[in-house]
Design an enzyme around this catalytic site. Structure first.
Site, short mmCIF file in Angstrom:
data_model
loop_
_atom_site.label_atom_id
_atom_site.label_comp_id
_atom_site.label_asym_id
_atom_site.label_seq_id
_atom_site.Cartn_x
_atom_site.Cartn_y
_atom_site.Cartn_z
N TYR A 1 18.30 29.56 7.09
CA TYR A 1 17.20 30.28 7.74
C TYR A 1 17.38 30.29 9.26
CZ TYR A 1 14.54 30.39 3.40
OH TYR A 1 14.13 30.63 2.13
N LYS B 1 0.85 -1.20 0.00
CA LYS B 1 0.00 0.00 0.00
C LYS B 1 0.88 1.25 0.00
CE LYS B 1 -0.42 -0.01 5.00
NZ LYS B 1 -1.27 0.26 6.14
N MET C 1 13.38 24.36 1.53
CA MET C 1 12.40 23.67 0.69
C MET C 1 13.09 22.79 -0.36
SD MET C 1 9.36 25.29 -1.62
CE MET C 1 8.56 26.09 -0.26
N ARG D 1 -8.27 0.45 16.55
CA ARG D 1 -8.32 1.29 15.36
C ARG D 1 -9.45 0.69 14.52
NH1 ARG D 1 -3.02 1.86 11.54
NH2 ARG D 1 -3.72 -0.22 10.97
C1 LIG Z 1 -3.21 -4.21 8.61
C2 LIG Z 1 -1.75 -4.11 8.34
N1 LIG Z 1 -1.03 -5.23 8.22
C3 LIG Z 1 0.31 -5.21 7.98
C4 LIG Z 1 0.98 -4.01 7.85
C5 LIG Z 1 2.47 -4.01 7.62
O1 LIG Z 1 3.13 -3.49 8.72
P1 LIG Z 1 4.75 -3.32 8.72
O2 LIG Z 1 5.04 -2.35 7.64
O3 LIG Z 1 5.06 -2.79 10.06
O4 LIG Z 1 5.28 -4.67 8.44
C6 LIG Z 1 0.27 -2.81 7.96
C7 LIG Z 1 0.98 -1.54 7.83
O5 LIG Z 1 0.60 -0.49 8.17
C8 LIG Z 1 -1.13 -2.87 8.21
O6 LIG Z 1 -1.85 -1.75 8.32
#
Ligand SMILES: Cc1ncc(COP(=O)(O)O)c(C=O)c1O
Length: 361
Positions: A257, A35, A305, A132
């Protein structure tokens, strides 16, 4: 004008890291988490590079699944945030072997009333303590029975949870989450998935039918206080940018800066074409390491920047055009993240889409 900073992505290091995950969890199948543009590394390129190594990919949304299918990636795709409406479910069913995660009662209602072109495999996410996303563990049995009976669903729904504190293995919360998960699912069938990268490496008990490594694939350490190299992880992304100017400074000169850095003695300084607009952390303080001609140097003054300044007094011959490494090969991203008060995940995601990406290996 194209910025000169670039991110070189070493695909053989990526494959190496996936094999490290497999060795750590030999009885599990691997759902590689790609992702957020594969944590900034480019989702399609990463998926193609891992297509022969992973058993599935984990994404956050159905749009990502469409992009992967259009790119010809045919592995099963698990969508961690599931879906928002029936339209997305229909698209998931059309794309083929896209497996949404159901984490709320509202999603269940959407699923139960959707007219799908084909039934979907789905996962149920249980909230075992992270608070969550997730459904109440006490309802797992009833929910799985209800979902399995829906004509929109193929097979037995999988069972998943996410760990809140696995990056600190000594914390008791992880075992507590495992106990809640096991108690709620003991009599149920269906595949299980719990472990993220940290748990893959340190909690064999969390490695069930499927593991979900993310950050470790990209060569950063998922464990607080442990170096990636000692976990047999290789850096995948190396960020570099050219020197655009070299200056001699006198004792008492202030840099950048706010003039927050004042030279205690005469210094040679290189100005590098990388700044927070390119994804370098603005909060990296003076002293943060930067690699110039193979030597570790230190950031001077505030990050701008599109520029940052480096003390190259000890490195002979630095000249405009020299490539400077901001993190990656020879300079762990975890170190830069720690200096800037953040985590590697954020640094990697931040450069994604901003820098010129070059793939090799
Ligand atoms: C539901 C879920 N599983 C697995 C992962 C992978 O986690 P990591 O990058 O710490 O291995 C994530 C990452 O955010 C996640 O949200």
């Amino acid at each position: 004008m194209r910025r000169a900073a670039r991110a070189r992505i070493d695909l053989s290091a990526l494959r190496h890291n996936l094999r490290t995950a497999r060795r750590a969890a030999p009885r599990s199948r691997v759902m590689a988490v790609i992702k957020a543009e594969a944590y900034g590394h480019g989702m399609v390129a990463v998926a193609r590079a891992l297509a022969a190594e992973a058993d599935a990919f984990a994404l956050s949304c159905i749009d990502e699944a469409r992009v992967l299918r259009e790119a010809g990636v045919m592995l099963p795709l698990v969508v961690l945030q599931g879906f928002r409406d029936a339209g997305q479910l229909i698209e998931a069913a059309r794309l083929g072997d896209v497996q949404p995660v159901i984490h709320s009662a509202g999603q269940l209602d959407v699923l139960a009333s959707a007219a799908l072109p084909a039934p979907l495999r789905v996962w149920l996410k249980l909230d075992t303590g992270m608070h969550r996303l997730g459904l109440p563990p006490a309802e797992a049995a009833a929910l799985q029975k209800r979902v399995a009976a829906l004509p929109q669903v193929a097979g037995v729904p999988g069972l998943m949870t996410h760990l809140a504190c696995a990056d600190e293995p000594e914390r008791p919360e992880t075992n507590a989450q495992l106990q809640v998960f096991d108690a709620a699912t003991a009599d149920l069938s269906g595949e299980r998935s719990i472990a993220n990268s940290a748990a893959v490496l340190r909690m064999p008990a969390a490695c069930r039918d499927w593991v979900r490594p993310g950050i470790m694939l990209y060569g950063a350490s998922p464990l607080v206080g442990e170096q990636a190299q000692s976990l047999d992880l290789k850096p995948v992304m190396t960020v570099s940018a050219p020197v655009v100017a070299v200056k001699r400074l006198a004792a008492g000169d202030a840099v950048g800066y706010g003039g927050s850095y004042v030279c205690k003695s005469p210094r040679t300084m290189a100005v590098v074409a990388m700044g927070y607009g390119d994804g370098y952390p603005r909060h990296a303080p003076s002293g943060t390491p930067v690699r110039v001609r193979g030597r570790r140097c230190e950031l001077m003054g505030r990050v701008s920047m599109d520029m940052l300044c480096v003390d190259v007094t000890e490195v002979p011959g630095v000249a405009p055009g020299d490539a400077v490494t901001l993190w990656g090969e020879g300079l762990p991203v975890d170190e830069i993240a720690a200096a800037a008060g953040t985590i590697s995940y954020e640094l990697l995601c931040n450069v994604g889409g901003r820098l010129r990406m070059e793939y090799g290996g």
